[in-house]
Write a protein that holds these residues in place. Structure first.
Motif, PDB file in Angstrom:
ATOM      1  N   UNK A 108       0.798  -1.223   0.000  1.00  0.00           N
ATOM      2  CA  UNK A 108       0.000   0.000   0.000  1.00  0.00           C
ATOM      3  C   UNK A 108       0.835   1.281   0.000  1.00  0.00           C
ATOM      4  N   UNK A 109       2.140   1.175  -0.150  1.00  0.00           N
ATOM      5  CA  UNK A 109       2.982   2.373  -0.242  1.00  0.00           C
ATOM      6  C   UNK A 109       3.398   2.960   1.087  1.00  0.00           C
ATOM      7  N   UNK A 129      11.834   2.644  14.278  1.00  0.00           N
ATOM      8  CA  UNK A 129      11.162   2.935  13.017  1.00  0.00           C
ATOM      9  C   UNK A 129      10.566   4.334  12.971  1.00  0.00           C
ATOM     10  N   UNK A 130      10.641   4.936  11.798  1.00  0.00           N
ATOM     11  CA  UNK A 130       9.959   6.196  11.517  1.00  0.00           C
ATOM     12  C   UNK A 130       9.075   5.915  10.300  1.00  0.00           C
ATOM     13  N   UNK A 131       7.766   6.019  10.483  1.00  0.00           N
ATOM     14  CA  UNK A 131       6.818   5.685   9.419  1.00  0.00           C
ATOM     15  C   UNK A 131       6.778   6.768   8.336  1.00  0.00           C
ATOM     16  N   UNK A 132       6.559   6.321   7.112  1.00  0.00           N
ATOM     17  CA  UNK A 132       6.400   7.245   5.982  1.00  0.00           C
ATOM     18  C   UNK A 132       5.438   6.625   4.973  1.00  0.00           C
ATOM     19  N   UNK A 133       5.011   7.462   4.008  1.00  0.00           N
ATOM     20  CA  UNK A 133       4.197   6.961   2.894  1.00  0.00           C
ATOM     21  C   UNK A 133       4.737   7.536   1.593  1.00  0.00           C
ATOM     22  N   UNK A 134       4.500   6.804   0.534  1.00  0.00           N
ATOM     23  CA  UNK A 134       4.868   7.220  -0.813  1.00  0.00           C
ATOM     24  C   UNK A 134       3.613   7.711  -1.516  1.00  0.00           C
ATOM     25  N   UNK A 135       3.721   8.806  -2.232  1.00  0.00           N
ATOM     26  CA  UNK A 135       2.580   9.344  -2.968  1.00  0.00           C
ATOM     27  C   UNK A 135       3.042   9.866  -4.326  1.00  0.00           C
ATOM     28  N   UNK A 159      -1.155  13.398  -1.172  1.00  0.00           N
ATOM     29  CA  UNK A 159      -1.983  12.432  -1.898  1.00  0.00           C
ATOM     30  C   UNK A 159      -2.138  11.100  -1.190  1.00  0.00           C
ATOM     31  N   UNK A 160      -2.902  10.225  -1.834  1.00  0.00           N
ATOM     32  CA  UNK A 160      -3.094   8.869  -1.305  1.00  0.00           C
ATOM     33  C   UNK A 160      -1.799   8.076  -1.436  1.00  0.00           C
ATOM     34  N   UNK A 161      -1.616   7.120  -0.509  1.00  0.00           N
ATOM     35  CA  UNK A 161      -0.422   6.279  -0.556  1.00  0.00           C
ATOM     36  C   UNK A 161      -0.359   5.538  -1.890  1.00  0.00           C
ATOM     37  N   UNK A 162       0.869   5.357  -2.386  1.00  0.00           N
ATOM     38  CA  UNK A 162       1.114   4.744  -3.681  1.00  0.00           C
ATOM     39  C   UNK A 162       1.972   3.505  -3.486  1.00  0.00           C
ATOM     40  N   UNK A 163       1.392   2.360  -3.744  1.00  0.00           N
ATOM     41  CA  UNK A 163       2.118   1.095  -3.614  1.00  0.00           C
ATOM     42  C   UNK A 163       1.954   0.272  -4.861  1.00  0.00           C
TER      43      UNK A 163
END
Length: 172
Positions: free
Chosen positions: A96-97, A110-116, A122-126
């Protein structure tokens, strides 16, 4: 006289043979043809892989979604192709990115992140939510797709370097 008659006959036969050969060669030329074919295969290549993302340094416990950075994936694909790009963080193998920067004590914090794409908000990109490019006009015209990486927690961890690797898949 017999010799002259024989010579005359041989001469006429020879001239007749040449005339027959000339008339055969003078007939309409013949023609033929052959086909030419080639299979053009679809291709999609990474023209320029994304450069490593270096997030801005932040104080422990104060990271916000303002801690974000951008890079780009540049592709060249066959005319008319639409590339479907999936991203998978190695830290989580999440489809889910979302991922984690690892570091700190024993490399386990851990340090959480998301890709968009399009923007940091934007919405997470996975890979379950891949991004599609526009159709390629031709192979020589590259398409650049932005990738944003945004921290999604407070980073309340031991100070030090944190990192992860993003795996890219491209289907076309």
């Amino acid at each position: 006289m017999q010799f002259t008659k024989s010579l005359m006959t041989a001469t006429l036969v020879t001239i007749g043979g040449f005339a027959a050969m000339s008339s055969a060669n003078a007939a309409s030329p013949t023609s033929s043809s052959f086909g030419v074919s080639m299979e053009v295969e679809s291709i999609c290549t990474v023209n320029a892989p994304p450069v490593d993302v270096l997030l801005a340094a932040t104080e422990a416990g104060t990271a916000t979604e303002a801690v974000t950075a951008e890079t780009a994936l540049i592709l060249n694909c066959s005319k008319g192709s639409i590339a479907t790009i999936g991203l998978t963080p190695a830290s989580t193998t999440s489809l889910d990115g979302t991922g984690n920067l690892k570091g700190g004590l024993l490399g386990e914090e851990l340090v959480a992140y998301k890709l968009t794409s399009v923007s940091a908000a934007g919405d997470a990109w996975g890979t379950t939510t891949p991004v599609k490019t526009a159709a390629f006009e031709n192979y020589a015209t590259a398409i650049s797709t932005s990738i944003f990486l945004t921290v999604t927690d407070a980073a309340d961890v031991t100070p030090g370097p944190y990192s992860d690797t993003i795996n890219i898949s491209v289907a076309y």
